[in-house]
Design a protein around this motif. Structure first.
Motif, PDB file in Angstrom:
ATOM      1  N   LEU A 177      11.382   1.769  11.286  1.00  0.00           N
ATOM      2  CA  LEU A 177      12.389   2.609  10.629  1.00  0.00           C
ATOM      3  C   LEU A 177      13.535   1.801   9.990  1.00  0.00           C
ATOM      4  O   LEU A 177      14.000   1.907   8.911  1.00  0.00           O
ATOM      5  N   ALA A 180      12.380  -0.059   6.906  1.00  0.00           N
ATOM      6  CA  ALA A 180      12.091   0.807   5.734  1.00  0.00           C
ATOM      7  C   ALA A 180      13.282   0.617   4.843  1.00  0.00           C
ATOM      8  O   ALA A 180      14.465   0.299   4.977  1.00  0.00           O
ATOM      9  N   LEU A 184       9.367   6.730   3.523  1.00  0.00           N
ATOM     10  CA  LEU A 184       8.640   6.898   4.579  1.00  0.00           C
ATOM     11  C   LEU A 184       7.568   7.938   4.395  1.00  0.00           C
ATOM     12  O   LEU A 184       7.715   9.085   3.786  1.00  0.00           O
ATOM     13  N   ILE A 208      17.726   6.039   5.284  1.00  0.00           N
ATOM     14  CA  ILE A 208      16.916   5.925   4.092  1.00  0.00           C
ATOM     15  C   ILE A 208      16.948   7.195   3.441  1.00  0.00           C
ATOM     16  O   ILE A 208      16.900   6.985   2.092  1.00  0.00           O
ATOM     17  N   ASN A 265       5.897   2.654   6.273  1.00  0.00           N
ATOM     18  CA  ASN A 265       7.074   2.645   5.425  1.00  0.00           C
ATOM     19  C   ASN A 265       6.860   1.711   4.373  1.00  0.00           C
ATOM     20  O   ASN A 265       5.580   1.624   4.096  1.00  0.00           O
TER      21      ASN A 265
END
Length: 316
Positions: A177, A180, A184, A208, A265
């Protein structure tokens, strides 16, 4: 949404109960029904194969299949009374998904001529002449898994992450995460309160989702109603950011029976769990060649899925 009356699990050949279930199914279908000799059916390869087993609601075995180290699908068997109800499709797709996750360029099988249409509908292509095997006519078939990977994958820069325990898997998920940038893809047959729920994970998901014009988080969730009832924090975040976080639910029985989970990702990282309710899996921060087939499989599931109706009232 169509309710399932069977499920598929990964079978461990070393466990006596599961080994017996596999052999009993194959005896009924191949030896008794089709007249294949026991010596031919039991070829000594099973201990090195990856097996899947379908069970009905009562837990009784109804179908099976295997994937050999030679990249070949075989021993696909479904009890007569369960044929035509999607069991074979679920088993086959689970085996293909495993092959994709391994990064194999293609997977092959020898299909009985009467079953050619079944495999062709799943993308397999027949080649060569018909041949006899165990008294039945067959044709060789193969399915290419490498096209998307070859187009999408630059040279591999693997940075493997441990994913064998719950704490390792949670750490790998948080790292992916954090890596990224804007996008995602998340597949979650099960959404427990220990996944995508801690403050650090939610902060990264929020970052994100608000990262700019190309921000997009796609979530495939098999039972969003349960997550909604449990007030899962990921659902609450999706309510607040509906333009960037999209939630869909598989509707085909074969897709609903998929037992694997993944996080992908846009930096080439992935986390893949063959069984969503177990922590053991594979993960890497930068491995586009291995990520590409997982992304292809996710995209196929996404296209067949529908917007989560349980969440529409909340503006998703």
């Amino acid at each position: 949404m169509k309710l399932q009356d069977f499920h598929v699990e990964i079978a461990d050949w070393s466990r006596a109960e599961q080994r017996s279930a596999l052999l009993d199914l194959r005896e009924v279908v191949f030896i008794r029904e089709q007249g294949v000799s026991e010596q031919r059916e039991r070829d000594g390869l099973d201990a090195d194969c990856w097996h899947v087993l379908a069970r009905d609601e009562a837990g009784q075995p109804i179908g099976c299949g295997r994937l050999t180290p030679a990249h070949k699908i075989g021993r696909m068997a479904v009890l007569r009374e369960w044929r035509g109800r999607g069991v074979g499709v679920v088993l086959l797709r689970e085996l293909v998904a495993r092959a994709r996750a391994q990064g194999w360029p293609e997977v092959a099988l020898d299909a009985q001529v009467s079953a050619l249409g079944f495999y062709q509908r799943e993308g397999f292509v027949a080649y060569g002449e018909e041949f006899e095997d165990a008294g039945l006519m067959h044709r060789a078939m193969r399915l290419s898994l490498s096209a998307a990977a070859e187009e999408a994958a630059p040279p591999r820069d693997i940075d493997a992450l441990p994913a064998g325990t719950r704490s390792e898997t949670a750490a790998a998920r948080l790292q992916l995460l954090a890596d990224a940038r804007h996008q995602l893809s998340i597949h979650l047959p099960l959404l427990g309160n220990d996944s995508y729920a801690c403050a650090e994970e939610l902060a990264e998901l929020r970052r994100i989702a608000t990262s700019g014009r190309g921000a997009r988080i796609r979530i495939l969730l098999h039972d969003p109603a349960v997550a909604l009832r449990n007030d899962h924090r990921l659902v609450a975040l999706a309510q607040r950011l509906p333009s960037a976080i999209q939630v869909r639910t598989p509707v085909e029985e074969a897709d609903l029976a998929c037992i694997s989970a993944c996080l992908l990702n846009d930096a080439g990282g992935y986390l893949f769990l063959p069984e969503a309710d177990r922590a053991q899996g594979r993960a890497a921060r930068r491995d586009r060649a291995s990520q590409a087939p997982l992304q292809q499989h996710f995209d196929e599931l996404w296209e067949r899925a529908e917007r989560a109706s349980e969440l529409q009232a909340l503006g998703l």
